[in-house]
Design an enzyme around this catalytic site. Structure first.
Site, short mmCIF file in Angstrom:
data_model
loop_
_atom_site.label_atom_id
_atom_site.label_comp_id
_atom_site.label_asym_id
_atom_site.label_seq_id
_atom_site.Cartn_x
_atom_site.Cartn_y
_atom_site.Cartn_z
N HIS A 82 3.74 -12.82 7.79
CA HIS A 82 4.42 -11.84 6.95
C HIS A 82 5.88 -12.25 6.79
CE1 HIS A 82 4.26 -7.93 4.93
NE2 HIS A 82 5.55 -7.84 5.24
N ASP A 161 2.50 3.60 5.92
CA ASP A 161 3.36 2.56 5.33
C ASP A 161 3.21 2.53 3.82
OD1 ASP A 161 5.24 0.34 5.53
OD2 ASP A 161 3.58 -0.90 4.86
N ARG A 168 10.76 4.16 0.01
CA ARG A 168 11.97 3.38 0.37
C ARG A 168 12.41 2.52 -0.81
NH1 ARG A 168 10.13 -0.13 4.80
NH2 ARG A 168 12.23 -0.95 4.85
N SER A 183 7.55 -0.89 9.43
CA SER A 183 6.71 -1.12 8.25
C SER A 183 5.85 -2.37 8.44
CB SER A 183 7.63 -1.27 7.03
OG SER A 183 6.94 -1.83 5.94
#
Ligand code: URA
Length: 451
Positions: A82, A161, A168, A183
């Site tokens: 990620h 999330d 967000r 997150s």
């Protein structure tokens, strides 16, 4: 408990108990706390920060807001990567096929565009028919058949999330170590993986502008992952300029295919191979990172990684012909060059503003409900340290709306600093690797639901 009291508590620098965090996050996920209260709380967190035990509670509540996958029925090691996000950051779509072709399973849960950065899910959706919303059974079946699957957070996996991430994005509450960490780690730990490789970006186009902050974020995430028994490594990498030559959804798919075909820009190729190498090494496919690099290069040179990408696209309902025929991807109506206002050396770029320029063209969201224009994009012709002549194109804009063009063009021109002398310092592509962190509070295994 009342949300309004908890917002005030955080606004006034208070620290929440795990029960308070659970009340807010679970209430919001269930739709009992409205967007405006969650947005106010997120902004209070952005300003005041959260401490370690609040972070552990936030990560845990977000992780167990949905199911934690049990991939035991799929043989072999499950690995993922990620990135904290950047401009032109498209390595997921290159390394997932490389690593799956090399024999590991990559169950990737990704996000959409966030702030000025592009999102893997939005990029995938530029491929006609590609479905990022697979059911769990469909996801298992795709993973079993081709060793990689690319989906978003769903109502079943990491639903907290999914909602908080979108909120967000539209409320400027992205760049916060605690919120980013919770997150990323909540959705990655929900994947049921053995190994996670993190690409933590630093520089003008990253959420963490300073290397110090990027290292702190990396250490926090590595610590959380390791405390629940995962093998986690983080690479701190440069985002002072776009990665590769392309930004924008269709554009980035084209560039990924270039790399999978053995070409593409050197920085993108190098980083994709390096991240794949760590996945191979930590996934016990190779005995070293160096051997992992060789295996990654072999997967590209043999055409196996590209064939894997084609297979994955088809299995998720996409038109795999885009791999050979990129004109099948959405295209912008027009193109225009952005000329250099003067001659000299490029010393820096405001990479965040390059991402914002793309968003202005329609490649990002201002509101949660906005639709992405997959055809718009930016092509970058000059990199930091290169010498340009006055009038030489710095970038090419692929656009659909004349009304949006002027703002984007002005922002791009202003994003390049050009001087008479070359830059004194050249940033490396990869600064350092973080393999360990100190002990810390961790999400516990209570309430774990597996499937
Ligand atoms: N990637 C994520 O998944 N979440 C963040 O907050 C930032 C990057």
């Amino acid at each position: 408990m009342r949300a309004v009291d908890l917002i005030r508590k955080k606004r006034d620098s208070g620290a929440h108990s795990p029960e308070e965090i659970e009340f807010l996050v679970s209430g919001y996920t269930r739709g009992e706390i409205p967007d405006y209260q969650m947005a106010a709380w997120l902004m209070a967190v952005w300003i005041r920060g959260i401490n370690r035990s609040e972070l552990a509670a936030l990560t845990e509540t977000m992780l167990f807001s949905g199911q934690v996958l049990n991939l035991a029925r799929i043989p072999g090691r499950k690995v993922d990567k990620h990135s904290t996000g950047g401009v032109g950051d498209k390595t997921s779509l290159i390394l997932a096929p490389i690593v799956a072709a090399g024999g590991l399973t990559v169950p990737m849960i990704s996000g959409r565009g966030l702030g000025h950065t592009g999102g893997t899910l939005d990029k995938l959706e530029s491929i006609p028919g590609f479905n990022v919303n697979l059911s769990l059974e469909e996801f298992y079946s795709v993973l079993r058949e081709c060793g990689m699957g690319l989906i978003g957070q769903t109502a079943e996996i990491a639903p907290a999330d999914k909602k908080i991430y979108a909120l967000r994005d539209a409320t400027s509450t992205v760049e916060n170590v605690g919120l980013i960490c919770a997150s990323i780690m909540s959705k990655k730990l929900a994947e049921g993986i053995d190994v996670l490789v993190l690409d933590v970006k630093t520089g003008s186009g990253a959420f963490m502008k300073s290397k110090k902050d990027a290292v702190a974020l990396a250490q926090t995430m590595v610590g959380i992952g390791q405390s629940v028994g995962k093998k986690v490594a983080a690479l701190i990498t440069d985002m002072n300029q776009p990665l590769g030559r392309m930004a924008g959804h269709s554009n980035e798919i084209v560039e990924c295919v270039e790399v999978l075909s053995g070409g593409g820009p050197a920085d993108l190729r190098e980083l994709s191979v390096e991240l794949s190498a760590w996945m191979f090494f930590y996934g016990q496919k190779t005995v070293s990172v160096a051997a992992g690099r060789r295996l990654a290069a072999e997967m590209i040179a043999s055409g196996k990684a590209k064939a894997k990408f084609r297979q994955a696209i088809a299995l998720q309902g996409g038109d795999a012909r885009v791999v050979e025929e990129p004109q099948r991807l959405p295209q912008a109506r027009a193109r225009v060059d952005v000329p250099s206002p003067k001659g000299g050396y490029i010393t820096t770029t405001n990479c965040e503003n390059l991402g914002i320029a793309l968003a202005i063209l329609g490649g990002g969201r201002e509101k949660k409900e906005d639709r992405i224009d997959h055809g718009v994009g930016l092509e970058f012709h000059a990199r930091i340290g290169e010498r340009v002549k006055k009038g030489q194109p710095l970038a090419t804009i692929h656009y659909n709306s004349d009304a949006k063009l002027a703002d984007a063009r002005a922002l791009i021109t202003a994003s390049y600093e050009i001087s008479g002398a070359p830059p004194k310092v050249r940033n490396p592509l990869i600064y350092q690797t973080i393999l360990k962190d100190q002990d810390r509070d961790a999400p516990s295994s209570r309430r774990r639901r597996t499937r």
